[in-house]
Every structure is written in structure tokens, then in C-alpha cells.
Scaffold this motif. Structure first.
Motif, PDB file in Angstrom:
ATOM      1  N   PRO A 174       0.862  -1.312   0.048  1.00  0.00           N
ATOM      2  CA  PRO A 174      -0.044   0.071   0.028  1.00  0.00           C
ATOM      3  C   PRO A 174       0.757   1.156  -0.107  1.00  0.00           C
ATOM      4  CG  PRO A 174      -0.904  -1.531   1.616  1.00  0.00           C
ATOM      5  CD  PRO A 174       0.608  -2.135   0.944  1.00  0.00           C
ATOM      6  N   LEU A 175       0.346   2.148  -0.433  1.00  0.00           N
ATOM      7  CA  LEU A 175       1.020   3.719  -0.499  1.00  0.00           C
ATOM      8  C   LEU A 175       0.751   4.263   0.650  1.00  0.00           C
ATOM      9  CD1 LEU A 175       2.791   5.692  -2.217  1.00  0.00           C
ATOM     10  CD2 LEU A 175       0.703   6.301  -3.331  1.00  0.00           C
ATOM     11  N   LEU A 176       1.774   4.692   1.265  1.00  0.00           N
ATOM     12  CA  LEU A 176       1.507   5.245   2.765  1.00  0.00           C
ATOM     13  C   LEU A 176       1.321   6.716   2.635  1.00  0.00           C
ATOM     14  CD1 LEU A 176       3.507   2.826   4.996  1.00  0.00           C
ATOM     15  CD2 LEU A 176       1.052   2.950   4.901  1.00  0.00           C
ATOM     16  N   PRO A 177       0.569   7.458   3.463  1.00  0.00           N
ATOM     17  CA  PRO A 177       0.491   8.970   3.372  1.00  0.00           C
ATOM     18  C   PRO A 177       1.484   9.827   4.017  1.00  0.00           C
ATOM     19  CG  PRO A 177      -1.009   7.991   4.961  1.00  0.00           C
ATOM     20  CD  PRO A 177      -0.356   7.035   4.515  1.00  0.00           C
ATOM     21  N   LEU A 178       2.989   9.550   3.437  1.00  0.00           N
ATOM     22  CA  LEU A 178       3.845  10.318   3.983  1.00  0.00           C
ATOM     23  C   LEU A 178       5.074  10.421   3.166  1.00  0.00           C
ATOM     24  CD1 LEU A 178       6.074   7.792   6.446  1.00  0.00           C
ATOM     25  CD2 LEU A 178       4.722   7.010   4.425  1.00  0.00           C
ATOM     26  N   SER A 179       5.882  11.578   3.436  1.00  0.00           N
ATOM     27  CA  SER A 179       7.033  11.868   2.774  1.00  0.00           C
ATOM     28  C   SER A 179       8.311  11.968   3.418  1.00  0.00           C
ATOM     29  CB  SER A 179       6.875  13.304   1.934  1.00  0.00           C
ATOM     30  OG  SER A 179       7.677  13.361   1.075  1.00  0.00           O
ATOM     31  N   VAL A 180       9.073  11.160   3.584  1.00  0.00           N
ATOM     32  CA  VAL A 180      10.367  11.173   4.440  1.00  0.00           C
ATOM     33  C   VAL A 180      11.484  10.886   3.534  1.00  0.00           C
ATOM     34  CG1 VAL A 180       9.153  10.383   6.460  1.00  0.00           C
ATOM     35  CG2 VAL A 180       9.894   8.620   4.852  1.00  0.00           C
ATOM     36  N   SER A 181      12.766  11.431   3.992  1.00  0.00           N
ATOM     37  CA  SER A 181      14.106  11.064   3.367  1.00  0.00           C
ATOM     38  C   SER A 181      14.583   9.977   4.241  1.00  0.00           C
ATOM     39  CB  SER A 181      15.014  12.207   3.809  1.00  0.00           C
ATOM     40  OG  SER A 181      14.457  13.227   3.168  1.00  0.00           O
ATOM     41  N   GLY A 182      15.503   9.151   3.460  1.00  0.00           N
ATOM     42  CA  GLY A 182      16.063   8.052   4.031  1.00  0.00           C
ATOM     43  C   GLY A 182      15.703   6.600   3.874  1.00  0.00           C
ATOM     44  N   ALA A 183      14.378   6.440   3.302  1.00  0.00           N
ATOM     45  CA  ALA A 183      14.056   5.247   3.202  1.00  0.00           C
ATOM     46  C   ALA A 183      14.586   4.425   2.091  1.00  0.00           C
ATOM     47  CB  ALA A 183      12.300   5.409   3.025  1.00  0.00           C
ATOM     48  N   GLY A 184      14.945   5.315   1.017  1.00  0.00           N
ATOM     49  CA  GLY A 184      15.706   4.634   0.103  1.00  0.00           C
ATOM     50  C   GLY A 184      17.119   4.375   0.159  1.00  0.00           C
ATOM     51  N   ASP A 185      17.742   4.956   1.263  1.00  0.00           N
ATOM     52  CA  ASP A 185      19.291   4.529   1.759  1.00  0.00           C
ATOM     53  C   ASP A 185      19.054   3.221   2.485  1.00  0.00           C
ATOM     54  OD1 ASP A 185      20.108   6.723   0.743  1.00  0.00           O
ATOM     55  OD2 ASP A 185      19.522   8.004   2.518  1.00  0.00           O
ATOM     56  N   ALA A 186      18.056   3.119   3.157  1.00  0.00           N
ATOM     57  CA  ALA A 186      17.709   2.076   4.145  1.00  0.00           C
ATOM     58  C   ALA A 186      17.386   0.624   3.194  1.00  0.00           C
ATOM     59  CB  ALA A 186      16.718   2.259   5.203  1.00  0.00           C
ATOM     60  N   THR A 187      16.473   1.196   2.046  1.00  0.00           N
ATOM     61  CA  THR A 187      16.238  -0.065   1.323  1.00  0.00           C
ATOM     62  C   THR A 187      17.603  -0.687   0.538  1.00  0.00           C
ATOM     63  OG1 THR A 187      14.042   1.039   0.948  1.00  0.00           O
ATOM     64  CG2 THR A 187      14.872  -0.518  -0.819  1.00  0.00           C
ATOM     65  N   SER A 188      18.188   0.294   0.022  1.00  0.00           N
ATOM     66  CA  SER A 188      19.186  -0.175  -0.817  1.00  0.00           C
ATOM     67  C   SER A 188      20.274  -1.344   0.342  1.00  0.00           C
ATOM     68  CB  SER A 188      20.123   0.716  -1.288  1.00  0.00           C
ATOM     69  OG  SER A 188      19.489   1.579  -2.263  1.00  0.00           O
ATOM     70  N   ALA A 189      20.279  -0.750   1.479  1.00  0.00           N
ATOM     71  CA  ALA A 189      21.547  -1.333   2.436  1.00  0.00           C
ATOM     72  C   ALA A 189      20.772  -2.708   2.784  1.00  0.00           C
ATOM     73  CB  ALA A 189      21.566  -0.511   3.788  1.00  0.00           C
ATOM     74  N   LEU A 190      19.203  -2.693   3.114  1.00  0.00           N
ATOM     75  CA  LEU A 190      18.771  -3.854   3.439  1.00  0.00           C
ATOM     76  C   LEU A 190      18.910  -4.893   2.190  1.00  0.00           C
ATOM     77  CD1 LEU A 190      15.596  -2.543   5.486  1.00  0.00           C
ATOM     78  CD2 LEU A 190      17.655  -3.903   6.363  1.00  0.00           C
ATOM     79  N   PHE A 191      18.390  -4.560   1.082  1.00  0.00           N
ATOM     80  CA  PHE A 191      18.620  -5.361   0.055  1.00  0.00           C
ATOM     81  C   PHE A 191      19.844  -5.918  -0.260  1.00  0.00           C
ATOM     82  CE2 PHE A 191      19.138  -6.886  -4.201  1.00  0.00           C
ATOM     83  CZ  PHE A 191      17.620  -7.617  -4.577  1.00  0.00           C
ATOM     84  N   LEU A 192      21.035  -5.226  -0.174  1.00  0.00           N
ATOM     85  CA  LEU A 192      22.104  -5.709  -0.298  1.00  0.00           C
ATOM     86  C   LEU A 192      22.549  -6.650   0.683  1.00  0.00           C
ATOM     87  CD1 LEU A 192      25.346  -5.652  -1.251  1.00  0.00           C
ATOM     88  CD2 LEU A 192      25.704  -3.775   0.008  1.00  0.00           C
ATOM     89  N   ALA A 193      22.227  -6.563   2.112  1.00  0.00           N
ATOM     90  CA  ALA A 193      22.246  -7.473   3.049  1.00  0.00           C
ATOM     91  C   ALA A 193      21.843  -8.937   2.698  1.00  0.00           C
ATOM     92  CB  ALA A 193      21.997  -6.820   4.460  1.00  0.00           C
ATOM     93  N   HIS A 194      20.326  -8.710   2.548  1.00  0.00           N
ATOM     94  CA  HIS A 194      19.618  -9.848   2.486  1.00  0.00           C
ATOM     95  C   HIS A 194      20.163 -10.796   0.990  1.00  0.00           C
ATOM     96  CE1 HIS A 194      17.333  -9.603   5.687  1.00  0.00           C
ATOM     97  NE2 HIS A 194      16.597  -8.305   5.020  1.00  0.00           N
ATOM     98  N   TYR A 195      20.398  -9.892   0.025  1.00  0.00           N
ATOM     99  CA  TYR A 195      21.159 -10.762  -1.328  1.00  0.00           C
ATOM    100  C   TYR A 195      22.415 -11.280  -0.709  1.00  0.00           C
ATOM    101  CZ  TYR A 195      22.922 -11.612  -5.900  1.00  0.00           C
ATOM    102  OH  TYR A 195      23.313 -12.037  -6.911  1.00  0.00           O
ATOM    103  N   LEU A 196      23.131 -10.806  -0.070  1.00  0.00           N
ATOM    104  CA  LEU A 196      24.500 -11.313   0.239  1.00  0.00           C
ATOM    105  C   LEU A 196      24.447 -12.703   1.034  1.00  0.00           C
ATOM    106  CD1 LEU A 196      26.731  -8.386   1.553  1.00  0.00           C
ATOM    107  CD2 LEU A 196      27.181  -9.484  -0.604  1.00  0.00           C
ATOM    108  N   ARG A 197      23.386 -12.813   1.722  1.00  0.00           N
ATOM    109  CA  ARG A 197      22.948 -13.741   2.672  1.00  0.00           C
ATOM    110  C   ARG A 197      22.892 -15.247   1.911  1.00  0.00           C
ATOM    111  NH1 ARG A 197      21.024 -12.227   7.891  1.00  0.00           N
ATOM    112  NH2 ARG A 197      22.950 -11.552   9.030  1.00  0.00           N
ATOM    113  N   ASP A 198      21.861 -15.032   0.709  1.00  0.00           N
ATOM    114  CA  ASP A 198      21.415 -16.145   0.035  1.00  0.00           C
ATOM    115  C   ASP A 198      21.539 -16.206  -1.504  1.00  0.00           C
ATOM    116  OD1 ASP A 198      19.103 -14.428  -0.482  1.00  0.00           O
ATOM    117  OD2 ASP A 198      17.759 -15.580   0.980  1.00  0.00           O
ATOM    118  N   ARG A 199      21.640 -14.816  -1.855  1.00  0.00           N
ATOM    119  CA  ARG A 199      21.826 -14.878  -3.351  1.00  0.00           C
ATOM    120  C   ARG A 199      20.362 -14.881  -4.170  1.00  0.00           C
ATOM    121  NH1 ARG A 199      27.294 -12.512  -4.264  1.00  0.00           N
ATOM    122  NH2 ARG A 199      28.242 -12.882  -2.308  1.00  0.00           N
TER     123      ARG A 199
END
Length: 293
Positions: free
Chosen positions: A208-233
Motif C-alpha cells: 500500500p502507498l502510505l501517506p507520508l513523505s520522508v527522507s532516508g527510506a531509499g538509503d535503508a532499502t538499498s542497505a537491506l537489499f544488499l544485506a539479504h542478497y549477500l546472505r542467500d543470493r
């Protein structure tokens, strides 16, 4: 596993390394943060204080890490907002040094350049540097929709458009493209999607599209994806875990009416991603195909 993360930093709030380091550590990764700026808060507030570190100083910090003889144990490099071309050159040089001593190391490049509605917000010349120098060196790129359109020279209105653009981005050099915020005309109303595409498959996940506009979510997203991808590819698994954690963070942020993403209160959802949203495989050749997995 160890990740060299070269990004900005703020004392108050969560953007850049201040959005990436804690989630990575909460997942059990060793993080070597190299900061490119150290501001009081992110620039979205309109006022901030603090220094922009010269590229030579940032290179010096990286050289010091190299002198410890630890680069062979660096499993990944993560970069976000680059600031200018001189800093971009420091980052790509660091990636080349890491890969020279550990060819299995992964470079995840978040090609921060702009956004839909805002256009470019980086200095002239940097978008071209990212497209021509950083992206070809990357194993994973995590553009938003606007950035993917620039990188590939394509306009995205439908899922077929997004898949075609992601395939074009793969041709630039990366082996995996993750579109972090896709809003297409043929998607269900009031949703936002993430799309992961590699040569042999593509996976789509909507929330769902949440009603907010914030900074930093994209930075956290990239970090989390990298971490999970490193674990199981697994792109599909990494996409699911990342999206579920980020949605939990943003849902809590919206509920509290906060201006900063609520990483600390939502840390359990980061460490143990919920299973609320699932990725579905989509056919690269026919974006209108039904889910196949």
C-alpha cells in the motif's frame, strides 16, 4: 560479512550512513562507514549545519582502511549520494581496489540523482558520471523510477516499460537491477511497487502507498537489499525481506506522524522481516502475464 559503506551522515535523523549502518549491524553485518558529509540534519529541513568532507580526505580515510590489510575481507561496497564527480571517482577507485583483492566482492550502487516531480538534485555532470562510470562497475543498482528512466533513456508508464528499462540497465553492466519505487499506470490504485530484474528472471512486489513523505527510506532499502542478497543470493527473497521490513518502518513512521523514519522502534521488523507481502515472478517477455511463482 563486512560492508564498506561510503555515504553521508547526519547527527539527527536517518539518511545516508545514518539510515544504512544500524539496519546492517542489526542484521549482523560488520560495517565500515566512511562519511562524505556530516550534517546536523538532512537538507530537507531547509536549514542544516556541518562540513562537506573534501574528496581527498575521504580517499585518505579509505587508504587508512586499506593499510590495515583488511580489504580482502570486504564482502561488499555500498554507495549512495555522491555529491560531485570528484567524490564519485574516490568511490569507484575504492570499489576497484576491493575487487582487485576480493573478486567475489559485490558493489551495490544506489544511483542517487533525482526523483519524479523533483527532477535532478545533484550537481551537473554527476548523472553522466553515475551512468557511464559507476553503474558499469556495479553488480547491483537500486534506482528509483526517475533514475532508471535517465540511465536508460526510456519513459516508464507500464510494467512492460519498467521491465524493458531494467533489461536495458542490465546491458550497462550490473547483473541485478532493483527499482525501489515504481508507480506505473497499469498498477492497482494506491499502491507502490519494487521490481527486481536479473538476466534470468524478474520479481514484482506491491505494498500500500502510505501517506507520508520522508527522507532516508531509499538509503535503508538499498542497505537491506544488499544485506539479504549477500546472505542467500536470491533476488526474490531479498526483495520480500527488504520490502516487508521497510513497509513496517514506514507504517510505524506514518502512525507516529514522524518526520524521520522510525528505524530504532522498528528494529525487530528489520532483524526479523515479517511475511506480509510476497514477491511474484513476472515474465520478462510479457509483462501482462500472470504470476508464475
Amino acid at each position: 560479512m563486512n560492508i564498506l559503506s561510503i555515504q553521508s551522515s547526519v547527527a539527527y535523523g536517518h539518511v545516508g550512513n545514518s539510515a544504512a549502518v544500524f539496519p546492517l549491524q542489526r542484521l549482523g553485518f560488520g560495517v565500515w562507514p566512511v562519511i562524505t558529509v556530516h550534517f546536523s540534519n538532512h537538507t530537507g529541513y531547509g536549514q542544516w549545519r556541518g562540513p562537506v568532507l573534501p574528496a581527498a580526505d575521504i580517499a585518505d580515510v579509505i587508504a587508512g582502511i586499506e593499510e590495515r590489510g583488511v580489504l580482502p575481507s570486504c564482502d561488499a561496497v555500498l554507495s549512495g549520494y555522491m555529491g560531485d564527480v570528484s567524490l564519485g571517482e574516490v568511490i569507484t577507485d575504492a570499489v576497484s581496489k576491493v575487487k582487485a583483492v576480493n573478486p567475489q566482492a559485490v558493489y551495490c550502487c544506489d544511483p542517487v540523482m533525482g526523483d519524479v516531480g523533483r527532477g535532478f538534485f545533484v550537481r551537473p555532470g554527476l548523472p553522466e558520471f553515475i551512468r557511464d562510470r559507476a553503474v558499469p562497475l556495479a553488480d547491483i543498482i537500486t534506482p528509483n523510477q526517475f533514475e532508471l528512466e535517465f540511465l536508460t533513456g526510456r519513459t516508464i508508464a507500464t510494467l512492460a516499460d519498467a521491465l524493458s528499462a531494467a533489461k536495458a540497465a542490465l546491458a550497462l553492466g550490473p547483473r541485478l537491477v532493483v527499482v525501489t519505487s515504481l508507480m506505473r499506470e497499469d498498477a492497482p490504485a494506491d499502491t507502490i511497487e519494487m521490481l527486481a530484474v536479473q538476466e534470468d528472471g524478474a520479481w514484482l512486489l506491491e505494498t500500500p502507498l502510505l501517506p507520508l513523505s520522508v527522507s532516508g527510506a531509499g538509503d535503508a532499502t538499498s542497505a537491506l537489499f544488499l544485506a539479504h542478497y549477500l546472505r542467500d543470493r536470491s533476488p526474490a527473497s531479498a526483495l520480500e525481506k527488504t520490502a516487508n521490513s521497510i513497509f513496517a518502518v514506514l507504517e510505524r513512521t506514518a502512525a507516529e506522524g514522524a518526520r524521520e523514519i522510525q528505524l530504532i522502534p522498528a528494529q525487530e521488523e528489520i532483524a526479523h522481516p515479517p511475511s506480509r507481502f510476497r514477491a511474484r515472478a513476472v515474465e520478462r517477455q510479457d509483462a501482462s502475464a500472470s504470476a508464475v511463482g
